[in-house]
Design a protein around this motif. Structure first.
Motif, PDB file in Angstrom:
ATOM      1  N   VAL A   3      14.442  -0.897  21.018  1.00  0.00           N
ATOM      2  CA  VAL A   3      14.687   0.108  22.047  1.00  0.00           C
ATOM      3  C   VAL A   3      13.599   0.030  23.097  1.00  0.00           C
ATOM      4  CG1 VAL A   3      15.877   1.678  20.459  1.00  0.00           C
ATOM      5  CG2 VAL A   3      13.410   1.893  20.805  1.00  0.00           C
ATOM      6  N   GLN A   4      13.822   0.749  24.186  1.00  0.00           N
ATOM      7  CA  GLN A   4      12.811   0.821  25.240  1.00  0.00           C
ATOM      8  C   GLN A   4      11.960   2.073  25.076  1.00  0.00           C
ATOM      9  OE1 GLN A   4      15.057   0.590  28.913  1.00  0.00           O
ATOM     10  NE2 GLN A   4      14.855  -1.643  28.957  1.00  0.00           N
ATOM     11  N   ALA A   5      10.801   2.029  25.659  1.00  0.00           N
ATOM     12  CA  ALA A   5       9.923   3.193  25.614  1.00  0.00           C
ATOM     13  C   ALA A   5      10.651   4.419  26.156  1.00  0.00           C
ATOM     14  CB  ALA A   5       8.659   2.924  26.416  1.00  0.00           C
ATOM     15  N   GLY A   6      10.510   5.523  25.449  1.00  0.00           N
ATOM     16  CA  GLY A   6      11.180   6.753  25.840  1.00  0.00           C
ATOM     17  C   GLY A   6      12.503   6.990  25.137  1.00  0.00           C
ATOM     18  N   ASP A   7      13.029   5.961  24.515  1.00  0.00           N
ATOM     19  CA  ASP A   7      14.300   6.091  23.798  1.00  0.00           C
ATOM     20  C   ASP A   7      14.099   6.772  22.452  1.00  0.00           C
ATOM     21  OD1 ASP A   7      15.874   2.959  24.877  1.00  0.00           O
ATOM     22  OD2 ASP A   7      15.618   4.911  25.869  1.00  0.00           O
ATOM     23  N   SER A   8      15.225   6.975  21.766  1.00  0.00           N
ATOM     24  CA  SER A   8      15.215   7.609  20.449  1.00  0.00           C
ATOM     25  C   SER A   8      15.894   6.711  19.419  1.00  0.00           C
ATOM     26  CB  SER A   8      15.952   8.950  20.503  1.00  0.00           C
ATOM     27  OG  SER A   8      15.323   9.849  21.384  1.00  0.00           O
ATOM     28  N   LEU A   9      15.500   6.904  18.179  1.00  0.00           N
ATOM     29  CA  LEU A   9      16.127   6.258  17.034  1.00  0.00           C
ATOM     30  C   LEU A   9      16.139   7.240  15.879  1.00  0.00           C
ATOM     31  CD1 LEU A   9      14.728   2.599  16.764  1.00  0.00           C
ATOM     32  CD2 LEU A   9      17.109   3.259  17.176  1.00  0.00           C
ATOM     33  N   ARG A  10      17.114   7.066  14.995  1.00  0.00           N
ATOM     34  CA  ARG A  10      17.173   7.884  13.789  1.00  0.00           C
ATOM     35  C   ARG A  10      17.221   6.965  12.582  1.00  0.00           C
ATOM     36  NH1 ARG A  10      21.501  11.166  10.818  1.00  0.00           N
ATOM     37  NH2 ARG A  10      20.439  13.063  10.144  1.00  0.00           N
ATOM     38  N   LEU A  11      16.185   7.056  11.773  1.00  0.00           N
ATOM     39  CA  LEU A  11      16.134   6.289  10.540  1.00  0.00           C
ATOM     40  C   LEU A  11      16.690   7.130   9.398  1.00  0.00           C
ATOM     41  CD1 LEU A  11      12.568   4.717  10.773  1.00  0.00           C
ATOM     42  CD2 LEU A  11      14.705   3.912  11.783  1.00  0.00           C
ATOM     43  N   SER A  12      17.351   6.442   8.479  1.00  0.00           N
ATOM     44  CA  SER A  12      17.870   7.116   7.298  1.00  0.00           C
ATOM     45  C   SER A  12      17.456   6.348   6.053  1.00  0.00           C
ATOM     46  CB  SER A  12      19.389   7.216   7.366  1.00  0.00           C
ATOM     47  OG  SER A  12      19.804   8.006   8.459  1.00  0.00           O
ATOM     48  N   CYS A  13      17.314   7.084   4.968  1.00  0.00           N
ATOM     49  CA  CYS A  13      16.950   6.477   3.694  1.00  0.00           C
ATOM     50  C   CYS A  13      17.789   7.117   2.606  1.00  0.00           C
ATOM     51  CB  CYS A  13      15.468   6.688   3.418  1.00  0.00           C
ATOM     52  SG  CYS A  13      14.922   6.066   1.822  1.00  0.00           S
ATOM     53  N   ALA A  14      18.521   6.289   1.895  1.00  0.00           N
ATOM     54  CA  ALA A  14      19.364   6.776   0.807  1.00  0.00           C
ATOM     55  C   ALA A  14      18.772   6.351  -0.523  1.00  0.00           C
ATOM     56  CB  ALA A  14      20.771   6.220   0.960  1.00  0.00           C
ATOM     57  N   ALA A  15      18.667   7.293  -1.437  1.00  0.00           N
ATOM     58  CA  ALA A  15      18.138   7.025  -2.773  1.00  0.00           C
ATOM     59  C   ALA A  15      19.270   6.947  -3.770  1.00  0.00           C
ATOM     60  CB  ALA A  15      17.154   8.117  -3.166  1.00  0.00           C
ATOM     61  N   SER A  16      19.171   6.005  -4.657  1.00  0.00           N
ATOM     62  CA  SER A  16      20.186   5.870  -5.700  1.00  0.00           C
ATOM     63  C   SER A  16      19.504   5.567  -7.026  1.00  0.00           C
ATOM     64  CB  SER A  16      21.171   4.754  -5.350  1.00  0.00           C
ATOM     65  OG  SER A  16      20.505   3.515  -5.237  1.00  0.00           O
ATOM     66  N   GLY A  17      20.189   5.850  -8.077  1.00  0.00           N
ATOM     67  CA  GLY A  17      19.659   5.544  -9.392  1.00  0.00           C
ATOM     68  C   GLY A  17      19.097   6.756 -10.104  1.00  0.00           C
ATOM     69  N   ARG A  18      18.526   7.672  -9.344  1.00  0.00           N
ATOM     70  CA  ARG A  18      18.072   8.923  -9.904  1.00  0.00           C
ATOM     71  C   ARG A  18      17.912   9.908  -8.755  1.00  0.00           C
ATOM     72  NH1 ARG A  18      12.141   9.180 -12.161  1.00  0.00           N
ATOM     73  NH2 ARG A  18      12.615  11.391 -11.873  1.00  0.00           N
ATOM     74  N   THR A  19      17.718  11.137  -9.062  1.00  0.00           N
ATOM     75  CA  THR A  19      17.568  12.129  -8.009  1.00  0.00           C
ATOM     76  C   THR A  19      16.097  12.412  -7.762  1.00  0.00           C
ATOM     77  OG1 THR A  19      17.712  13.938  -9.589  1.00  0.00           O
ATOM     78  CG2 THR A  19      19.767  13.192  -8.561  1.00  0.00           C
ATOM     79  N   PHE A  20      15.808  12.727  -6.518  1.00  0.00           N
ATOM     80  CA  PHE A  20      14.444  13.040  -6.134  1.00  0.00           C
ATOM     81  C   PHE A  20      14.348  14.463  -5.610  1.00  0.00           C
ATOM     82  CE2 PHE A  20      12.935   8.822  -6.640  1.00  0.00           C
ATOM     83  CZ  PHE A  20      13.994   8.000  -6.316  1.00  0.00           C
ATOM     84  N   ASP A  21      15.227  15.293  -6.104  1.00  0.00           N
ATOM     85  CA  ASP A  21      15.299  16.620  -5.513  1.00  0.00           C
ATOM     86  C   ASP A  21      14.099  17.491  -5.863  1.00  0.00           C
ATOM     87  OD1 ASP A  21      17.557  18.261  -7.887  1.00  0.00           O
ATOM     88  OD2 ASP A  21      16.016  16.737  -8.159  1.00  0.00           O
ATOM     89  N   ARG A  22      13.224  17.034  -6.742  1.00  0.00           N
ATOM     90  CA  ARG A  22      12.037  17.812  -7.058  1.00  0.00           C
ATOM     91  C   ARG A  22      10.774  17.192  -6.505  1.00  0.00           C
ATOM     92  NH1 ARG A  22      13.567  22.638  -8.236  1.00  0.00           N
ATOM     93  NH2 ARG A  22      11.761  23.026  -9.569  1.00  0.00           N
ATOM     94  N   GLY A  23      10.885  16.064  -5.854  1.00  0.00           N
ATOM     95  CA  GLY A  23       9.702  15.344  -5.413  1.00  0.00           C
ATOM     96  C   GLY A  23       9.490  15.385  -3.915  1.00  0.00           C
ATOM     97  N   VAL A  24       8.678  14.470  -3.462  1.00  0.00           N
ATOM     98  CA  VAL A  24       8.335  14.366  -2.053  1.00  0.00           C
ATOM     99  C   VAL A  24       8.935  13.080  -1.495  1.00  0.00           C
ATOM    100  CG1 VAL A  24       6.450  14.243  -0.380  1.00  0.00           C
ATOM    101  CG2 VAL A  24       6.175  15.574  -2.483  1.00  0.00           C
TER     102      VAL A  24
END
Length: 125
Positions: free
Chosen positions: A11-32
């Protein structure tokens, strides 16, 4: 256990991006969940992190006010909205998970148990 990050790009300076991260195999709902980045020739550095409740969120000074982290425990995903990107934001971005219960965000690489493969963000001037 796998963390899959996506959303990087050129991207160019000033633009935006959205990163995503999907977890699989176990849940991380109690962690960071966190985002780190590593530029060529530099050490991996903390970018942003969020606790399981979403109550505690912490940003590196360099991205504060421009980046926003969020998580969806039901979907085991975490996002990083990056606005007003600068050339110095260019790096490989990694998502990470600390599975132990915590009410604070940890900022050291060694504090996290699992890592994604990284997604490249390149910001041109």
């Amino acid at each position: 256990v796998q963390l899959q990050a996506c959303g990087g790009g050129l991207v160019q300076a000033g633009d935006s991006l959205r990163l995503s991260c999907a977890a699989s195999g176990r849940t991380f709902d109690r962690g960071v969940m966190g985002w780190f980045r590593q530029a060529p020739g530099k050490e991996r550095e903390f970018v942003a992190g969020v606790t399981w409740s979403g109550y505690s969120i912490y940003y590196a000074d360099s991205v504060k006010g421009r980046f926003t982290i969020s998580r969806d425990n039901a979907k085991n995903t975490v996002h990083l909205q990056m606005n007003s990107l600068k050339p110095e934001d260019t790096a490989v971005y990694y998502c990470a998970a600390r599975t132990f219960y915590s009410v604070i965000v940890y900022v050291r690489v060694s504090d996290y148990d699992y890592w994604g493969q990284g997604t490249l963000v390149t910001v041109s001037s």
